[in-house]
Each structure stands twice: as C-alpha cells, then as structure tokens.
Scaffold this active site. Structure first.
Site, PDB file in Angstrom:
ATOM      1  N   CYS A 118     -43.680  55.970 -29.124  1.00 23.96           N
ATOM      2  CA  CYS A 118     -42.358  56.345 -28.613  1.00 23.96           C
ATOM      3  C   CYS A 118     -41.336  56.218 -29.737  1.00 23.96           C
ATOM      4  CB  CYS A 118     -41.991  55.420 -27.446  1.00 23.96           C
ATOM      5  SG  CYS A 118     -40.324  55.644 -26.776  1.00 23.96           S
ATOM      6  N   GLY A 119     -40.272  56.977 -29.647  1.00 18.23           N
ATOM      7  CA  GLY A 119     -39.224  56.864 -30.646  1.00 18.23           C
ATOM      8  C   GLY A 119     -38.582  55.486 -30.661  1.00 18.23           C
TER       9      GLY A 119
END
Length: 204
Positions: A82-83
C-alpha cells in the site's frame, strides 16, 4: 441414621454393579452437577472491547487482548503493498517511544483492500525485515463489513466509522473507551495525532 437406612435399602434392592449409579441418582440435583468453571481471571477488570483472543501473526498461537488492560491502545489495520505501508516505520517508532508510558500499538493485517495477499509468515517476515516491526501483530483478518473481526466491529460501532483504507487508526484509552479514529492520511508522527496520544498517556 437416614444415610445408613438409604444405603441398606439400596444394597438390598439394587444389584451391586449399579449400586453406585443408583446412589448418585438418589442425591440432590445440586450434588450431581459439578460447579460452573470460574470466569477467566483475565476478564476481571478487562474492558469489553479488549475481551477478544486472536492468533498472533508470527506463530498463529492465540493471544488475548486483555493483557493490554490499563494501557493506551492504538489499533491499526495494515497491508504490505500500500502507499501507506511506510507508516510501519512511524508506528514502530511511536510504540518504542511511548511504550514505557503505557502505549501499545496493535497491527491487524487485512486484504480487504486487495493489498495484503501474503501468508501470515510472509507478512511477519516482511514487517520485520523491511521496517523492523516489533509491536504486536495479529493474523490476517477482515476489518470491515459483515466479515470484520469482532474487535473492529466494536471499534466501528463505538467510533461511528469503519476503515476506508489501510492504516486506519483507532485509539482506545486506559478505561477501554474509544477516544478517536483517524484516516490513513494521518501519519504516525503528525503533531495533532501524537498530542492526543500523549494526553491519554498523562503522567503515568
């Protein structure tokens, strides 16, 4: 005398093989039923929101959350791809900095947003080798919707909000009440966020 009479009567009227069974049947119901097992000691004084047991991420052995009673608990749903995954580093720093004052960070990996496809062992290895995560992590589970694990169902009900993405954050006070929830955009070192945690920790 009454007991001797009863035994004498049973011996004359009952075959020896069934004497014990007949005697047991003749006892009051309260004597036949074993006493109920006492409530687990961990539940005494443990707030309802922590009365859950989950498998640990590393070895999948069950662990009760009641061991964190009296602490300020930060619950975060996590993901490896995930970012916001670099927030692991900030969460570990937060846990380390305030651990002695009563804070504990609890991580709950989830694939609800299709960014945590690995096994529990793969997740554990990634967290430790990439970000040096030492705070407690639990086996992968769902954190939203009807399949959400029971802790996140309670967090959603108490805060009025469910995780909209990975690295949603819920803070539980020492009294077991949910203090506040933050979105994924809130970094672990953001001043306003840290100030709320410090306020909950107080001088203890």
């Amino acid at each position: 005398m009454r007991t001797l009479f009863l035994l004498s009567t049973l011996w004359r009227c009952t075959p020896a093989v069934s004497l014990v069974a007949a005697l047991f049947t003749a006892l009051p119901a309260s004597a036949q039923t074993p006493p109920a097992a006492p409530a687990p000691a961990e539940a005494a004084g443990c707030p309802a929101i922590l009365q859950h047991t989950f498998p640990r991420l590393q070895d999948e052995k069950p662990q009760t959350l009641c061991q964190y009673s009296g602490k300020v608990v930060l619950v975060v749903n996590t993901a490896s791809f995930c970012g916001f995954t670099p927030q692991y580093k900030g969460l570990e720093a937060l846990d380390l900095k305030y651990r002695n004052r009563g804070l504990v960070v609890l991580g709950f990996p989830s694939n609800d947003f299709s960014q945590e496809s690995g096994s529990n062992k793969e997740i554990a290895d990634f967290c430790e080798s990439t970000f040096g995560v030492k705070f407690p992590m639990f086996a992968k589970s769902s954190v939203r919707g009807t399949d959400a694990n029971p802790l996140f169902k309670q967090l959603a009900q108490a805060s009025g909000t469910t995780p909209k993405w990975n690295f949603y954050k819920y803070l539980i006070g020492r009294d077991g009440k949910v203090v506040q929830a933050w979105s994924s955009m809130t970094a672990p070192d953001e001043n306003g966020f840290v100030n709320v945690i410090e306020k909950q920790l107080g001088t203890n």
